[in-house]
Design a protein around this motif. Structure first.
Motif, PDB file in Angstrom:
ATOM      1  N   VAL A  47       0.833  -1.201   0.000  1.00 32.07           N
ATOM      2  CA  VAL A  47       0.000   0.000   0.000  1.00 32.07           C
ATOM      3  C   VAL A  47       0.870   1.255   0.000  1.00 32.07           C
ATOM      4  O   VAL A  47       0.611   2.208  -0.744  1.00 32.07           O
ATOM      5  CB  VAL A  47      -0.965  -0.009   1.212  1.00 32.07           C
ATOM      6  CG1 VAL A  47      -1.596   1.347   1.421  1.00 32.07           C
ATOM      7  CG2 VAL A  47      -2.028  -1.070   1.022  1.00 32.07           C
ATOM      8  N   VAL A  48       1.919   1.273   0.797  1.00 33.12           N
ATOM      9  CA  VAL A  48       2.827   2.430   0.838  1.00 33.12           C
ATOM     10  C   VAL A  48       3.508   2.618  -0.512  1.00 33.12           C
ATOM     11  O   VAL A  48       3.602   3.733  -1.037  1.00 33.12           O
ATOM     12  CB  VAL A  48       3.864   2.266   1.976  1.00 33.12           C
ATOM     13  CG1 VAL A  48       4.976   3.292   1.862  1.00 33.12           C
ATOM     14  CG2 VAL A  48       3.183   2.366   3.325  1.00 33.12           C
ATOM     15  N   ASP A  49       3.980   1.531  -1.110  1.00 34.29           N
ATOM     16  CA  ASP A  49       4.657   1.594  -2.400  1.00 34.29           C
ATOM     17  C   ASP A  49       3.725   2.113  -3.494  1.00 34.29           C
ATOM     18  O   ASP A  49       4.098   2.980  -4.287  1.00 34.29           O
ATOM     19  CB  ASP A  49       5.180   0.210  -2.770  1.00 34.29           C
ATOM     20  CG  ASP A  49       6.613   0.242  -3.228  1.00 34.29           C
ATOM     21  OD1 ASP A  49       7.242   1.306  -3.127  1.00 34.29           O
ATOM     22  OD2 ASP A  49       7.096  -0.807  -3.695  1.00 34.29           O
ATOM     23  N   MET A  50       2.522   1.592  -3.551  1.00 33.23           N
ATOM     24  CA  MET A  50       1.577   2.041  -4.570  1.00 33.23           C
ATOM     25  C   MET A  50       1.154   3.487  -4.320  1.00 33.23           C
ATOM     26  O   MET A  50       0.932   4.236  -5.266  1.00 33.23           O
ATOM     27  CB  MET A  50       0.356   1.116  -4.601  1.00 33.23           C
ATOM     28  CG  MET A  50       0.676  -0.290  -5.103  1.00 33.23           C
ATOM     29  SD  MET A  50       1.571  -0.334  -6.670  1.00 33.23           S
ATOM     30  CE  MET A  50       0.349   0.314  -7.770  1.00 33.23           C
ATOM     31  N   SER A  51       1.074   3.893  -3.077  1.00 33.77           N
ATOM     32  CA  SER A  51       0.749   5.292  -2.768  1.00 33.77           C
ATOM     33  C   SER A  51       1.850   6.215  -3.255  1.00 33.77           C
ATOM     34  O   SER A  51       1.582   7.298  -3.801  1.00 33.77           O
ATOM     35  CB  SER A  51       0.552   5.473  -1.264  1.00 33.77           C
ATOM     36  OG  SER A  51      -0.546   4.730  -0.826  1.00 33.77           O
ATOM     37  N   ASN A  52       3.103   5.815  -3.063  1.00 32.39           N
ATOM     38  CA  ASN A  52       4.222   6.621  -3.566  1.00 32.39           C
ATOM     39  C   ASN A  52       4.196   6.724  -5.086  1.00 32.39           C
ATOM     40  O   ASN A  52       4.419   7.791  -5.656  1.00 32.39           O
ATOM     41  CB  ASN A  52       5.557   6.038  -3.106  1.00 32.39           C
ATOM     42  CG  ASN A  52       5.821   6.273  -1.643  1.00 32.39           C
ATOM     43  OD1 ASN A  52       5.268   7.190  -1.046  1.00 32.39           O
ATOM     44  ND2 ASN A  52       6.652   5.440  -1.055  1.00 32.39           N
TER      45      ASN A  52
ATOM     46  N   PHE B 248       1.568   6.407  -7.042  1.00 32.79           N
ATOM     47  CA  PHE B 248       0.417   7.231  -7.416  1.00 32.79           C
ATOM     48  C   PHE B 248       0.722   8.709  -7.184  1.00 32.79           C
ATOM     49  O   PHE B 248       0.325   9.561  -7.974  1.00 32.79           O
ATOM     50  CB  PHE B 248      -0.820   6.802  -6.633  1.00 32.79           C
ATOM     51  CG  PHE B 248      -2.064   7.522  -7.046  1.00 32.79           C
ATOM     52  CD1 PHE B 248      -2.676   7.234  -8.252  1.00 32.79           C
ATOM     53  CD2 PHE B 248      -2.604   8.507  -6.241  1.00 32.79           C
ATOM     54  CE1 PHE B 248      -3.817   7.907  -8.646  1.00 32.79           C
ATOM     55  CE2 PHE B 248      -3.742   9.181  -6.623  1.00 32.79           C
ATOM     56  CZ  PHE B 248      -4.357   8.884  -7.827  1.00 32.79           C
ATOM     57  N   SER B 249       1.423   9.014  -6.119  1.00 31.15           N
ATOM     58  CA  SER B 249       1.804  10.399  -5.844  1.00 31.15           C
ATOM     59  C   SER B 249       2.700  10.949  -6.951  1.00 31.15           C
ATOM     60  O   SER B 249       2.536  12.094  -7.382  1.00 31.15           O
ATOM     61  CB  SER B 249       2.523  10.477  -4.496  1.00 31.15           C
ATOM     62  OG  SER B 249       2.998  11.768  -4.259  1.00 31.15           O
ATOM     63  N   ARG B 250       3.654  10.139  -7.409  1.00 30.82           N
ATOM     64  CA  ARG B 250       4.516  10.561  -8.522  1.00 30.82           C
ATOM     65  C   ARG B 250       3.706  10.785  -9.790  1.00 30.82           C
ATOM     66  O   ARG B 250       3.917  11.736 -10.527  1.00 30.82           O
ATOM     67  CB  ARG B 250       5.596   9.518  -8.782  1.00 30.82           C
ATOM     68  CG  ARG B 250       6.645   9.402  -7.703  1.00 30.82           C
ATOM     69  CD  ARG B 250       7.718  10.479  -7.787  1.00 30.82           C
ATOM     70  NE  ARG B 250       8.587  10.317  -8.921  1.00 30.82           N
ATOM     71  CZ  ARG B 250       9.643   9.514  -8.965  1.00 30.82           C
ATOM     72  NH1 ARG B 250       9.962   8.800  -7.912  1.00 30.82           N
ATOM     73  NH2 ARG B 250      10.371   9.454 -10.044  1.00 30.82           N
ATOM     74  N   LYS B 251       2.752   9.890 -10.066  1.00 31.01           N
ATOM     75  CA  LYS B 251       1.896  10.020 -11.249  1.00 31.01           C
ATOM     76  C   LYS B 251       1.071  11.295 -11.152  1.00 31.01           C
ATOM     77  O   LYS B 251       0.931  12.034 -12.124  1.00 31.01           O
ATOM     78  CB  LYS B 251       0.992   8.789 -11.352  1.00 31.01           C
ATOM     79  CG  LYS B 251      -0.128   8.888 -12.349  1.00 31.01           C
ATOM     80  CD  LYS B 251       0.258   8.388 -13.684  1.00 31.01           C
ATOM     81  CE  LYS B 251      -0.979   8.272 -14.576  1.00 31.01           C
ATOM     82  NZ  LYS B 251      -0.725   8.675 -15.905  1.00 31.01           N
TER      83      LYS B 251
ATOM     84  N   TYR C 169       9.323   4.943 -11.767  1.00 31.80           N
ATOM     85  CA  TYR C 169       9.261   4.808 -10.312  1.00 31.80           C
ATOM     86  C   TYR C 169       9.813   3.446  -9.946  1.00 31.80           C
ATOM     87  O   TYR C 169       9.357   2.426 -10.454  1.00 31.80           O
ATOM     88  CB  TYR C 169       7.823   4.954  -9.800  1.00 31.80           C
ATOM     89  CG  TYR C 169       7.706   4.679  -8.325  1.00 31.80           C
ATOM     90  CD1 TYR C 169       8.187   5.589  -7.396  1.00 31.80           C
ATOM     91  CD2 TYR C 169       7.153   3.501  -7.859  1.00 31.80           C
ATOM     92  CE1 TYR C 169       8.106   5.335  -6.046  1.00 31.80           C
ATOM     93  CE2 TYR C 169       7.064   3.235  -6.510  1.00 31.80           C
ATOM     94  CZ  TYR C 169       7.547   4.166  -5.603  1.00 31.80           C
ATOM     95  OH  TYR C 169       7.471   3.899  -4.267  1.00 31.80           O
TER      96      TYR C 169
END
Length: 177
Positions: free
Chosen positions: A35-40, A42-45, A149
């Motif tokens: 979840v943390v990795d995908m949130s990071n 998504f934040s970059r996107k 990423y």
């Protein structure tokens, strides 16, 4: 001191919670890391998308010193990377090489057929024109940003692009005439 019998040990439930937690903890840890990795990612996107949109918003503020392409690329890079304390743009994570500006001309004939011409420089784009008798013409400009990423914990069975990274992209555009 007497040793407990097998029947007594079998009925004893002390320590069961510890064993259950030991079995569930690795799964929970993987879920949290994912979840943390995908949130990071998504934040970059999202940063790329906002940079592309804000660069398009600044299209009317071009100067005579720079071309539209250079102004859009510079603004997109500044929006994604942020600025230093002296007001200059930071140089990472993306650079002008991650930005593509595309010009497009759509010529719609009276029968509804559309012919499109596109170029990555305004000088090349200026050589295009719609044929006589065109019912409608429209010009567009588009900014595309790309980035990669690298996940904190790459999962090798996930569908990466062979290099262990996620490839991110964002596009924004506007009709200019």
């Amino acid at each position: 001191m007497t040793l407990p019998s097998a029947l007594t040990l079998r009925r004893d439930e002390r320590g069961a919670a510890v064993i259950e937690m030991a079995m569930v903890a690795p799964v929970l840890a993987l879920i949290v890391i994912g979840v943390v990795d995908m949130s990071n990612a998504f934040s970059r996107k999202l940063a790329l998308e906002q940079g592309a949109q804000r660069a398009i918003e600044k299209i009317m503020q071009t100067t005579e010193q720079d071309t539209v392409e250079t102004t859009l690329a510079t603004e997109a890079v500044c929006q994604v990377n942020g600025t230093n304390s002296d007001g200059t743009c930071k140089t990472s994570p993306i650079s002008a090489s991650n930005v593509t500006v595309t010009w497009r001309l759509d010529c719609t004939a009276s029968g509804g057929a559309i012919t499109s011409y596109s170029a990555t420089t305004s000088a090349t784009f200026d050589t295009y024109s719609c044929p006589t008798g065109t019912a409608r013409q429209a010009e567009y400009i588009q900014v595309a940003l790309t980035d990669t990423y690298t996940p904190l914990f790459p999962i090798h069975f996930a569908s990466f692009n062979g290099d262990g990274t996620y490839h991110l992209s964002a596009t924004a555009g506007v009709r200019t005439s």
